[in-house]
Design an enzyme around this catalytic site. Structure first.
Site, PDB file in Angstrom:
ATOM      1  N   GLN A  71     -52.001 -15.148 -11.076  1.00 11.97           N
ATOM      2  CA  GLN A  71     -51.602 -16.179 -10.120  1.00 11.97           C
ATOM      3  C   GLN A  71     -50.683 -15.623  -9.039  1.00 11.97           C
ATOM      4  O   GLN A  71     -49.629 -15.057  -9.357  1.00 11.97           O
ATOM      5  CB  GLN A  71     -50.869 -17.300 -10.868  1.00 11.97           C
ATOM      6  CG  GLN A  71     -50.436 -18.450  -9.976  1.00 11.97           C
ATOM      7  CD  GLN A  71     -49.465 -19.386 -10.689  1.00 11.97           C
ATOM      8  OE1 GLN A  71     -48.532 -18.956 -11.347  1.00 11.97           O
ATOM      9  NE2 GLN A  71     -49.702 -20.685 -10.565  1.00 11.97           N
ATOM     10  N   GLY A  72     -51.068 -15.769  -7.791  1.00 14.08           N
ATOM     11  CA  GLY A  72     -50.239 -15.280  -6.690  1.00 14.08           C
ATOM     12  C   GLY A  72     -49.593 -16.413  -5.917  1.00 14.08           C
ATOM     13  O   GLY A  72     -50.019 -16.735  -4.804  1.00 14.08           O
TER      14      GLY A  72
ATOM     15  N   GLU B  10     -50.878 -28.690 -14.951  1.00  9.22           N
ATOM     16  CA  GLU B  10     -50.306 -27.497 -15.543  1.00  9.22           C
ATOM     17  C   GLU B  10     -49.091 -27.853 -16.395  1.00  9.22           C
ATOM     18  O   GLU B  10     -48.904 -27.341 -17.494  1.00  9.22           O
ATOM     19  CB  GLU B  10     -49.911 -26.527 -14.426  1.00  9.22           C
ATOM     20  CG  GLU B  10     -49.285 -25.234 -14.908  1.00  9.22           C
ATOM     21  CD  GLU B  10     -48.680 -24.428 -13.753  1.00  9.22           C
ATOM     22  OE1 GLU B  10     -49.026 -24.692 -12.580  1.00  9.22           O
ATOM     23  OE2 GLU B  10     -47.849 -23.550 -14.037  1.00  9.22           O
TER      24      GLU B  10
ATOM     25  N   SER C 228     -38.912 -24.472 -11.775  1.00 10.31           N
ATOM     26  CA  SER C 228     -37.738 -24.434 -12.655  1.00 10.31           C
ATOM     27  C   SER C 228     -37.420 -25.834 -13.158  1.00 10.31           C
ATOM     28  O   SER C 228     -37.811 -26.825 -12.552  1.00 10.31           O
ATOM     29  CB  SER C 228     -36.532 -23.878 -11.897  1.00 10.31           C
ATOM     30  OG  SER C 228     -36.056 -24.839 -10.983  1.00 10.31           O
ATOM     31  N   ASN C 229     -36.707 -25.907 -14.275  1.00  8.44           N
ATOM     32  CA  ASN C 229     -36.361 -27.226 -14.811  1.00  8.44           C
ATOM     33  C   ASN C 229     -35.480 -28.012 -13.839  1.00  8.44           C
ATOM     34  O   ASN C 229     -35.492 -29.241 -13.856  1.00  8.44           O
ATOM     35  CB  ASN C 229     -35.694 -27.073 -16.176  1.00  8.44           C
ATOM     36  CG  ASN C 229     -36.713 -26.762 -17.262  1.00  8.44           C
ATOM     37  OD1 ASN C 229     -37.814 -26.293 -16.962  1.00  8.44           O
ATOM     38  ND2 ASN C 229     -36.371 -27.033 -18.501  1.00  8.44           N
ATOM     39  N   GLU C 230     -34.740 -27.310 -12.996  1.00  3.75           N
ATOM     40  CA  GLU C 230     -33.974 -28.011 -11.966  1.00  3.75           C
ATOM     41  C   GLU C 230     -34.928 -28.724 -11.002  1.00  3.75           C
ATOM     42  O   GLU C 230     -34.705 -29.885 -10.643  1.00  3.75           O
ATOM     43  CB  GLU C 230     -33.082 -27.037 -11.182  1.00  3.75           C
ATOM     44  CG  GLU C 230     -31.876 -26.507 -11.955  1.00  3.75           C
ATOM     45  CD  GLU C 230     -32.220 -25.346 -12.881  1.00  3.75           C
ATOM     46  OE1 GLU C 230     -33.384 -24.881 -12.864  1.00  3.75           O
ATOM     47  OE2 GLU C 230     -31.321 -24.901 -13.639  1.00  3.75           O
TER      48      GLU C 230
END
Lengths: 384, 397, 384, 397
Positions: B130-131, B248, B382-384
């Site tokens: 994945q890019g 996802e 990210s979870n943030e």
């Protein structure tokens, strides 16, 4: 009442800090770690020349005669550089046992050699099953007609592969779980019957598993009294734990500063991520956690200080509480440093992970936070 | 409200269980243990070997539409399959081809692209990576700057992707690239498939704090990509990628794997002893275990609720961010307990011959799991960022 | 697999929700709480007319024949209105014990009266020293020539001051801590020898301490088998706990919604405080905590559902885990609701504190989070 | 580094200990137990009685400059006094006069104001309250809108203050008021002392979630205030108030009181039993206790570090926000454990005669302490605002 360093302590701090800043950068450290020995003999000689190796030793043996505070000062600065040279195993553990064992002949022989940098020491105490109850010990010393024969396997002996001398704890009486009946023996690292299996630790330090297979030592090899080895170990623990926790305090300050600095430069959504309030509040929590850990080191220093009014129970409570607080703060600060650094924090290339791994390792030495909290509870809370 | 199993469901469970027991043999399992492999190739080989077995059985891509190779399972069957996979200690399939690029291809690609790419994804003959991320575009993905300029009917790609998992094995990479510099951010991004053998592509390993090589940088220097490798319309790539992000995230709860990890934790806690008492009998460690296990038990049903709602025709909404946040936090909590069990032994990195009898037996897996596991709350948004998503889309603040 | 309500359940939910929204606002509730009885007999009659009081009872006794899911549906809606009428003590506890005691004569007599609203029940089980181990019981029933004499003191008997009938647990054999040897007795609230000391609970519900001083009852008063009272109590616990936890889930959804709404209107530093990211992330955590708690109620419902494949151990694990999760989530959500509402959250005038106090009380009923976690650990983790 | 006590320190400790033991008798102590009082006047009387004893001893305002009545103590003596006060279970003095308005008066007031107000504050003859917060200006204090217009040489005050502790007892209120509407926010605010008996002032009780009356609204409707009641210069009031805020926060660590509360918690844990075992012997409850106690042990030294730095001539910086945050969090944690000990019994609100023997013995104090204690993280600048202060002033983000 004051928490200021004395002039001598400030000078010591300054000297260590300046040397590490100038001569012990992250690349230097990386090269040292990847070397066969995992430490720099040249730097060790310089540490000796700078007087660092003499700090905790009595002036009778040519030492600086420093106390716990001096040890804390140097350890905090070594922490800031995550120095991997074996100050803890050789000076604090091995040297500490020598200082406290009451055997002046051995001490007078080896402590000057530690100070001049020619003696590397190790303390072999941990075994597979012992986990944090280090008196859970199978290694045995059997009396011979003359001297003793030592048999057993020790785990994670810090500096075990570089040590010239090893102090090994072995059972001379009692059963596997008895807290008494353990004696300390001084053995040469090249004695017959010793097999040393060296490896690296995640914090870059070197350790070894060591097998003792019928290692013969003389009666003189016993440090202190027969069966009473654990009392010597208990005597050195305050200084060892204060030193390690001071090292963690140094590391936490580096991690917090680095994380704050990173958030000021890292841009997301067109602004530095330092402007995100959720991150700000977490960094404030990290700041507070570091301050609380530092305060606990000061508390333990005061509790074990000369003029302390603290009773024994309060001293031990302060010691356990320090290890608990440092474990709690450093877990949070370490994990947050990586998280806030994002992908960069995950890389081996950046120094952040290396600081975190040293924090993690210190937390596991001589009992993790839960272990010390149980001990703290035992002496603090009971219905009777 | 109903999660009872029918007789057919039970028969299906037995079939799955039998298949796993028979086919997931030790040669494959050994190669898939990330903590113990020393050779990257054997890891790839093990993965491909195992995935080809699933392919042969028709179970490699159960969630795909049946017309492209999906299994047409009910939610209950998917739940059973996942539960059994986790219980057997079998890792999930590598998601980049099967779960990430394939849905983009079969949803937004043209017929030729479907025919060309989907079969080789199903058969695991092509390894995809994945890019998306770039050094200046992590959680703020739309800030990406890798450019694809249309020159003589081909794209000329220049740029720098980072955090690319297993690029060292990959045959193809799917990329988000900037095709228009006029507009800012989300507009002007296209979705491009690029053959990793194309001249001008170089892959640089990133060693992570666990000391291993999972991640890479992928550099594009004057890389020519044919127009036929563009998915959908130029400048619309963000839309395609975003449609799949929620999808996802639902996969990130990893409940079945966490259940497996937790049962391993319990096993180990029976054998690790402190002061003569097994850690599993320690009331404090018990609390630490049940703090996590009860969160996991709840998450299992939270995931079922999301899956059941999807089965009723819904698409996974921003609630799926909850699955990602909680799932990764639970995974990390279990890893933290594994490491706590490993104790000081977990700090040592001995070579293989030194492990037994010195307490390093399971410590390396615990240490590497913990350290690389820190990434779980960083990657995949990210979870943030996930919390920002819930705040905006669910809470409306 | 689905988690949707059946049409009947959706209708029930709708009916309860609408009635409470229209007829049970915060002012109505405040007046009810400050009244002598602490409940509204008029509303109780309406609850009966609406069929709510018949939900869990068998059709044999004129009940609706509902299951745990139906109880969860109504309890969640009662929670949203923090309804103080004694649904739990009369319908779930007292009625539940009647339904499960196997004594058809008593059940056939009283259950129809519960359904029609003319019987108020209470269950007297808790004593000063029992805390959460309710089998720690001193109250004794001594056999007389005919019947029994009951002596002892019970704490926090819910609905104790309004009950027409009281089921009292008393020891008929064994020692104070034995788990067996406890029997359940049905007594009229106006029996000779009963002293009732009523008071309010912090959640606005009414309770009483009750002294039994030589209260004579006949042999018929025993519900179920002699000495086996606790098995009846254990049988009703799943429904009682599911009902209480569903009530908490309803309350948590109200608190989270109210908190989010408040942050959108409250201005600080010239902007609504909903724009502060630190608050946003905490509200997200509260949202997730509420969802996790709801999932646990669903899990327990499925575990105790008819077609459940779960073995007994898994059922009890789900039940304890539900109580643990609800305790954890509601402590966080309650405290955060007050904190984010700031000064307003501290006032008795606003409804927030009242919702929080009901959450707190539910957490303490039949064991707090730590208590259930210990039970969960006992059946989940052991070395053997 | 030195916290050893000299012989003089030990003698001082004995003197303090003796004084508390002799003078803090049960009549005072009973009146000061907030959880058990039912009559506000007896609470005020108890406070004043006790504070007059401290005044007679010269210990009512140890931190004031000696010239105004301070004790001239060293940091060590202050530490000893506070420690002994906490250990004896004696509440701190009511801060509004002694610690909040007095420092403003002796620092920024004129000679006449000092002569007029300070003696009656020292002797507790005047009860002060604080008029800072307003309905629209809580943590964002500078948004206040209570106006003071200069009319014929007097201020005409109109506005609405809220969350005013013990206004029901107060003789005087110190207020921040807006004297200029031209400028915004911090500018244009003045510091005014107002006699509570002035016509136009009304006090409306606010009952809090513990069911008690600590707080009030104070309404000003055309209240005339003489010019001589202005502190310092008009429009400069924000500067005066702010100078004292850090000072106020250092007092919020409340270490001595938390130590007392914690030792009471331990005592109670010896007597509360579950399944025949005292709660203090429960390994899990022990962990909950030591989680808090170790934080408190650390905070004690954090406070000492701040005090020691102040004694070296520093003023308390934004680090003092740390003391407020940690101090209030620890206070709340102890209250949470008290309530956990009280268990279900803590939910009942019986009248006095019903308590004994039914488990309500200490439960009311635990419940009220927990409930009103939630305010600690809200008032005095909410903990969120304190975190903002540290972020900006200490971390520089």
């Amino acid at each position: 009442m004051n928490f200021q360093l004395s002039d001598e302590q400030a000078m010591l701090q300054n000297s260590v800090a300046r040397y590490i800043k100038d001569q012990y950068n992250f690349d230097t450290r990386r090269k040292i770690i990847s070397s066969q020995k995992g430490m720099s003999s040249e730097l060790w000689t310089i540490f000796s020349e700078l007087g660092w190796l003499s700090i905790p030793f009595s002036e009778d043996y040519g030492g600086y005669g420093g106390g716990n505070e001096d040890v804390a000062v140097i350890m905090e600065e070594l922490g800031k550089g995550i120095v991997v040279e074996p100050f803890v195993p050789t000076v604090l553990l091995f040297g500490g046992l020598l200082s406290h064992c009451g055997n002046n002949i051995v001490a007078a022989d080896l402590i000057p050699k530690i100070i001049e940098g020619s003696c590397q020491g190790a303390f072999a105490y941990l075994e597979r099953q012992s986990r944090f109850e280090i008196t859970d010990m199978k290694t045995k010393a059997t009396p011979l007609e003359k001297g003793w024969s030592i048999d057993g396997s020790k785990s994670i002996v810090l500096n075990g592969s570089n040590a010239t001398h090893i102090i090994v704890a072995a059972r001379t009486s009692g059963g596997q779980h008895d807290s008494s009946g353990i004696s300390l023996f001084m053995v040469d690292a090249d004695s017959q019957g010793i097999s040393i299996l060296p490896y690296g630790m995640m914090d870059g330090h070197k350790a070894a598993n060591i097998i003792f297979d019928g290692v013969n030592v003389s009666d003189d090899a016993i440090l202190g009294s027969l069966d009473e080895g654990m009392s010597i170990v208990e005597n050195i623990m305050p200084q060892v734990l204060i030193g390690l926790c001071a090292e963690s305090v140094g590391i936490m300050s580096v991690l917090n500063d680095a994380t704050i600095a990173y958030t000021k430069t890292r841009q997301q959504f067109g602004v530095p991520i330092s402007s995100f309030q959720a991150l700000q509040h977490r960094m404030v929590d990290n700041f507070m956690a570091a301050e609380q850990a530092r305060s606990m080191v000061y508390r333990a220093l005061c509790a074990f200080g000369d003029g302390s009014l603290e009773v024994e129970n309060e001293r031990m409570r302060s010691l356990h509480a320090m290890k608990i607080a440092v474990a709690r703060s450093s877990k949070m600060i370490g994990e947050e440093a990586i998280q806030i650094h994002g992908g960069m924090g995950m890389t081996d290339e950046l120094n952040i992970g290396h600081y975190v791994k040293r924090l993690m390792t210190i937390n596991l030495m001589f009992g993790d936070g839960d272990y010390h909290q149980r001990k703290f509870n035992q002496i603090s809370y009971c219905a009777a | 409200m109903d999660i009872t199993f029918t007789k057919e469901d039970l028969a299906f469970r037995d079939e799955v269980r039998d298949f796993f027991a028979t086919e997931y043999d030790s040669s494959v399992a050994g190669g898939l243990n990330l903590a113990t492999i020393s050779d990257g190739i054997s890891y790839k080989e093990a993965i491909v070997t195992w995935q080809k077995k699933l392919y042969a059985k028709g179970w490699i891509a159960p969630s795909w539409p049946v017309e492209y190779g999906g299994a047409g399972w009910s939610i209950t069957q998917k739940f059973i399959f996942e539960t059994e996979r986790g219980a057997a200690g079998i890792p999930a399939v590598i998601p980049f081809g099967l779960n990430m690029v394939a849905p983009v291809i079969y949803t937004f690609g043209n017929e030729e692209q479907k025919k060309r790419f989907l079969p080789r994804i199903l058969s695991s003959d092509d390894w995809w990576c994945q890019g998306y991320s770039e050094p200046g575009a992590g959680s703020d993905l739309a800030a990406l700057s890798t450019s694809a300029d249309l020159v003589d009917g081909q794209y000329l790609v220049n740029g720098h992707k980072i955090w690319t998992s297993y690029a060292q094995y990959a045959d193809w990479i799917f990329c988000l690239v900037r095709t228009s510099k006029e507009t800012r951010k989300q507009q002007g991004i296209s979705f491009l498939l690029i053959d990793m053998k194309t001249p001008g592509i170089s892959v640089k390993p990133i060693v992570t704090i666990d000391g291993r090589h999972h991640l890479n940088e992928v550099m594009f220097e004057d890389v020519w990509v044919p127009l036929e490798n563009l998915i959908g319309e130029q400048d619309k790539g963000w839309t395609y990628a975003k449609a799949l992000l929620a999808h996802e995230r639902t996969g990130m709860a990893e409940v079945a794997d966490s259940k497996r990890a937790f049962s391993e934790l319990k096993e180990r806690a029976k054998h690790e002893v402190n002061g003569g008492r097994a850690m599993i009998d320690d009331p404090v460690f018990q609390m630490r275990m049940s703090d996590v296990e009860t969160e996991l038990m709840a998450l299992e049903y939270t995931e079922l609720r999301v899956l059941a709602a999807m089965a009723e025709g819904g698409t996974p909404g921003p609630e799926s961010s909850l699955l990602k946040i909680k799932g990764t936090e639970i995974t990390q909590s279990i890893q933290e307990l594994q490491l706590q069990l490993a104790a000081y032994y977990g700090s040592g990195i001995p070579s293989d011959g030194q492990k037994d009898g010195y307490g390093h037996d399971f410590a390396e897996e615990a240490r590497c799991g913990y350290l690389f596991g820190r990434a779980a709350t960083i990657y995949g948004g990210s979870n943030e960022v996930q919390r920002n998503v819930i705040a905006k889309m669910v809470l409306g603040v």
